[in-house]
Each structure stands twice: as C-alpha cells, then as structure tokens.
Design a protein around this motif. Structure first.
Motif, PDB file in Angstrom:
ATOM      1  N   UNK A 198       0.708  -1.280   0.154  1.00  0.00           N
ATOM      2  CA  UNK A 198       0.045  -0.068   0.015  1.00  0.00           C
ATOM      3  C   UNK A 198       0.748   1.476  -0.103  1.00  0.00           C
ATOM      4  N   UNK A 199       1.931   1.264   0.408  1.00  0.00           N
ATOM      5  CA  UNK A 199       2.739   2.478   0.954  1.00  0.00           C
ATOM      6  C   UNK A 199       3.368   3.256  -0.530  1.00  0.00           C
ATOM      7  N   UNK A 200       3.664   2.833  -1.505  1.00  0.00           N
ATOM      8  CA  UNK A 200       4.390   3.477  -2.370  1.00  0.00           C
ATOM      9  C   UNK A 200       3.827   4.655  -3.089  1.00  0.00           C
ATOM     10  N   UNK A 201       2.416   4.948  -3.264  1.00  0.00           N
ATOM     11  CA  UNK A 201       2.001   6.031  -3.774  1.00  0.00           C
ATOM     12  C   UNK A 201       2.488   7.210  -2.723  1.00  0.00           C
ATOM     13  N   UNK A 202       2.523   7.039  -1.430  1.00  0.00           N
ATOM     14  CA  UNK A 202       2.745   8.131  -0.562  1.00  0.00           C
ATOM     15  C   UNK A 202       4.320   8.650  -0.643  1.00  0.00           C
ATOM     16  N   UNK A 207       6.294  14.311  -5.271  1.00  0.00           N
ATOM     17  CA  UNK A 207       7.566  14.321  -5.436  1.00  0.00           C
ATOM     18  C   UNK A 207       8.272  15.399  -5.603  1.00  0.00           C
ATOM     19  N   UNK A 208       7.932  16.395  -6.298  1.00  0.00           N
ATOM     20  CA  UNK A 208       8.383  17.733  -6.518  1.00  0.00           C
ATOM     21  C   UNK A 208       8.795  18.447  -5.195  1.00  0.00           C
ATOM     22  N   UNK A 209       8.101  18.089  -4.090  1.00  0.00           N
ATOM     23  CA  UNK A 209       8.483  18.586  -2.785  1.00  0.00           C
ATOM     24  C   UNK A 209       9.674  18.227  -2.188  1.00  0.00           C
ATOM     25  N   UNK A 210      10.118  17.217  -2.844  1.00  0.00           N
ATOM     26  CA  UNK A 210      11.563  16.816  -2.278  1.00  0.00           C
ATOM     27  C   UNK A 210      12.760  17.641  -2.974  1.00  0.00           C
ATOM     28  N   UNK A 222      14.535  12.799   1.807  1.00  0.00           N
ATOM     29  CA  UNK A 222      13.165  13.012   2.007  1.00  0.00           C
ATOM     30  C   UNK A 222      12.267  12.096   1.914  1.00  0.00           C
ATOM     31  N   UNK A 223      12.855  10.909   0.688  1.00  0.00           N
ATOM     32  CA  UNK A 223      12.091   9.972   0.431  1.00  0.00           C
ATOM     33  C   UNK A 223      12.216   8.969   1.745  1.00  0.00           C
ATOM     34  N   UNK A 224      13.396   8.930   2.186  1.00  0.00           N
ATOM     35  CA  UNK A 224      13.690   8.200   3.375  1.00  0.00           C
ATOM     36  C   UNK A 224      12.853   8.301   4.514  1.00  0.00           C
ATOM     37  N   UNK A 225      12.627   9.668   4.691  1.00  0.00           N
ATOM     38  CA  UNK A 225      11.876  10.058   6.001  1.00  0.00           C
ATOM     39  C   UNK A 225      10.421   9.671   5.928  1.00  0.00           C
ATOM     40  N   UNK A 279      12.679   5.511 -10.210  1.00  0.00           N
ATOM     41  CA  UNK A 279      14.160   4.966 -10.205  1.00  0.00           C
ATOM     42  C   UNK A 279      14.778   5.492  -8.630  1.00  0.00           C
ATOM     43  N   UNK A 280      14.835   6.838  -8.469  1.00  0.00           N
ATOM     44  CA  UNK A 280      15.106   7.632  -7.344  1.00  0.00           C
ATOM     45  C   UNK A 280      14.641   7.068  -5.932  1.00  0.00           C
ATOM     46  N   UNK A 281      13.422   6.667  -6.086  1.00  0.00           N
ATOM     47  CA  UNK A 281      12.606   6.084  -4.914  1.00  0.00           C
ATOM     48  C   UNK A 281      12.977   4.485  -4.915  1.00  0.00           C
ATOM     49  N   UNK A 282      13.032   3.733  -5.887  1.00  0.00           N
ATOM     50  CA  UNK A 282      13.871   2.304  -5.854  1.00  0.00           C
ATOM     51  C   UNK A 282      15.053   2.503  -5.210  1.00  0.00           C
ATOM     52  N   UNK A 283      15.858   3.318  -5.558  1.00  0.00           N
ATOM     53  CA  UNK A 283      17.237   3.526  -4.999  1.00  0.00           C
ATOM     54  C   UNK A 283      17.233   3.898  -3.502  1.00  0.00           C
ATOM     55  N   UNK A 284      16.471   5.028  -3.300  1.00  0.00           N
ATOM     56  CA  UNK A 284      16.799   5.522  -1.901  1.00  0.00           C
ATOM     57  C   UNK A 284      16.211   4.587  -0.718  1.00  0.00           C
ATOM     58  N   UNK A 285      15.076   3.848  -0.905  1.00  0.00           N
ATOM     59  CA  UNK A 285      14.758   2.845  -0.256  1.00  0.00           C
ATOM     60  C   UNK A 285      15.563   1.885   0.402  1.00  0.00           C
TER      61      UNK A 285
END
Ligand code: ADP
Ligand code: MG
Length: 287
Positions: A198-202, A207-210, A222-225, A279-285
């Motif tokens: 369930x979590x991914x859309x959040x 994304x632009x806020x990062x 930002x993604x990790x937080x 891609x950035x999200x997949x890497x950051x987590x």
C-alpha cells in the motif's frame, strides 16, 4: 471523460443536488441532500475494473477509517457517501500526512474478502510485461531484475488483508467521528493482498516537494523520511515495505515507457521525469 448521472437516479434515491460538480479523474461527484436533510455526496464512476468493487470495501469498513457508504448501485457504479470536508492531505506537511496514512492502514487492512481479486494476479501480469521489455525499459537492468525477482517471491505468499489500493494524499478527506475531526479514506480500488503493498504512492506523489529549495536534506533523505514515517506509524516490516516500494516503483517506470511505446512516440518530458522519480525512489529506500 464521459461520466453522467444515470437517468432517474436522483428521483429514485430522493436526492436534491446543488449546482456543484466535483470531478475526480475517473468519476463525477456531486454534493446532494437526502430526503432526511443529510448532506451527502453522490459518486458516479466510470464502469471499469477499478470501480467495480469500491462498494464492497466501503460496506465492509462501515465508516471505520473510511467514508461511510449510505447506499450503492454497483450496476450503475453509483455510490451515496456521507459528505466529508473537501480538504485533503495535499496541504498537510508530508511527514504528518504519512503518519496519518500509516495509522489508517491498520483499520482498513481487514481480513481478505472472497468477493475481491488478488493483487498478486495483477502484479504477476505487470511483471510479465516488464520482463518482456527488460532490455528496452529505461531503468538500470540491475533494478529491473531485482524487481522481477522480488515480485515473484512476494506474489507467492497468500493475501493477508483487504487493500485500499489507491491510498494517496488526495484520497484522504477530513470527516467527523464521535464529534471529533478524523481523516478518512475515500476512493478505494480494493483487492486482497499484502498490506506492505500500500505504501508506494505516498513516496511518489508530491515528489516535487523533495526538490524544493526549502526541503531539508537531499531528495534521498526526503524519500527515506516519508518511508520511515509510514513504516513506523503502520508498524510495518521494514524490509517487506522496501521490497514492495522497489517493485512498484519499477513497475510504474515501466508503465510510462509502455505508454510511449504503445502510442508510437518518444517519451514526453513528464514521462522521463516520472521514470527518473521512480528510479530515485527504488534506490533511496535501499540505501
Ligand atoms: N464523500 C465525499 N465528500 C466530499 N467530497 C468528496 C467525497 N467523495 C469524493 N469527494 C470529492 O470528489 C473528488 C473525486 O472523488 P474520488 O472518490 O477520489 O474519485 P476519483 O476516482 O475520480 O479520484 C475527491 O477528490 C473529492 O474532492
Ligand atoms: Mg480520488
């Protein structure tokens, strides 16, 4: 989009509609008043797979963590809902919004229902398409192979809960329970699956806020937080949540690529940006 109010429905359900129309992406929502004088919202959705089971989850939740369903006619994709405040989580600080949504999951993730499809049946199909395009999708091969492997493992496990399926900032509105304001989910596309799905859309939405100058730390931070705020509030297993975020991010990137290929054109700037974000999200987590 051509959604309209089914002929005769307002009279049949004894509803009085005002002039306002709130268009969602795949629906028409209008504020109405019932015969008893209750403020409600009438939602008419496009007759697709996604809206087919919305009423089933809403009925099951009975207003616990979600908007209350007052009446439904699935054959006409019509739902009468309690009227909520139109403020959503888009304007709430992202980490606070993640805590709110993270604490909603537990109330929505009730035991699987036989009327719903398995999320893994969709994921298996999407992963098959990703595998077909593995050599051409603009995502590092290592990530593609990792996502395919993870998805295969995750999909082998039986579904353990009803998933909302589309729980992002715009699908949480403020209502009232026992006289207190409360954030409630709307617009489910429910399936049976793994709550960690369930979590991914959040992570992806807003994304632009990062990237804003005022953001604290890097995009990765930002993604990790957000990821940790969600995992902590939900009491999720961190590694399962990470695995699903990787799978879903790569699948999302693939869809943008597929869409460009399907329409026989080069990816637009928006699509390229979207793929980079995924891609950035997949890497950051995983850092
Ligand atoms: N129960 C409700 N009370 C008030 N506003 C609502 C309600 N349900 C939906 N809306 C408004 O209508 C919009 C679209 O509804 P939603 O169920 O999210 O459909 P879509 O699938 O089109 O996104 C929401 O973003 C919200 O502004
Ligand atoms: Mg919506």
């Amino acid at each position: 989009m051509s959604v309209s109010i089914p002929e005769g429905l307002l009279d049949e359900w004894e509803l009085v509609a005002g002039d306002e129309r709130w268009h969602g992406t795949r629906s028409l929502v209008l504020p109405v008043t019932t015969r008893q004088g209750r403020a409600a919202a009438l939602k008419i959705a496009l007759p697709d797979d996604e809206s087919e089971h919305e009423h089933i989850a809403l009925q099951r939740w009975q207003g616990n963590g979600a908007v209350l369903l007052l009446r439904a006619d699935p054959s006409r994709r019509a739902l009468l809902l309690e009227r909520l405040d139109r403020d959503d989580l888009v304007d709430v600080w992202d980490l606070e919004a993640c805590e709110i949504v993270g604490s909603l999951y537990g109330r929505l993730h009730v035991p699987p229902m036989p009327q719903l499809r398995d999320q893994s049946s969709y994921v298996a199909r999407w992963v098959g398409a990703l595998q077909r395009d593995a050599a051409t999708v603009p995502v590092p091969r290592r990530l593609v192979d990792q996502a395919i492997g993870l998805a295969r493992d995750l999909c082998r496990e039986p579904a353990s809960a009803v998933l909302h399926g589309d729980l992002h900032y715009e699908n949480v509105l403020c209502g009232e329970r026992d006289g207190d304001p409360q954030w409630l989910a709307i617009d489910p596309k429910p399936t049976n699956g793994d709550p960690h799905y369930e979590l991914e859309p959040m992570l992806r939405n807003r994304f632009e806020e990062y990237l804003l100058p005022g953001a604290v730390g890097s995009v990765r931070d930002g993604i990790r937080r957000r990821f940790h705020a969600l995992v902590d509030a939900a009491g999720f297993d961190e590694s399962r949540a990470r695995d699903w975020a990787v799978v879903r991010s790569v699948l999302n990137a693939h869809w943008a690529h597929e869409e460009a290929v399907r329409t026989g054109r080069r990816p637009t700037a928006d699509e390229r940006e979207h793929v980079t974000a995924c891609i950035t999200i997949a890497k950051a987590v995983q850092d």
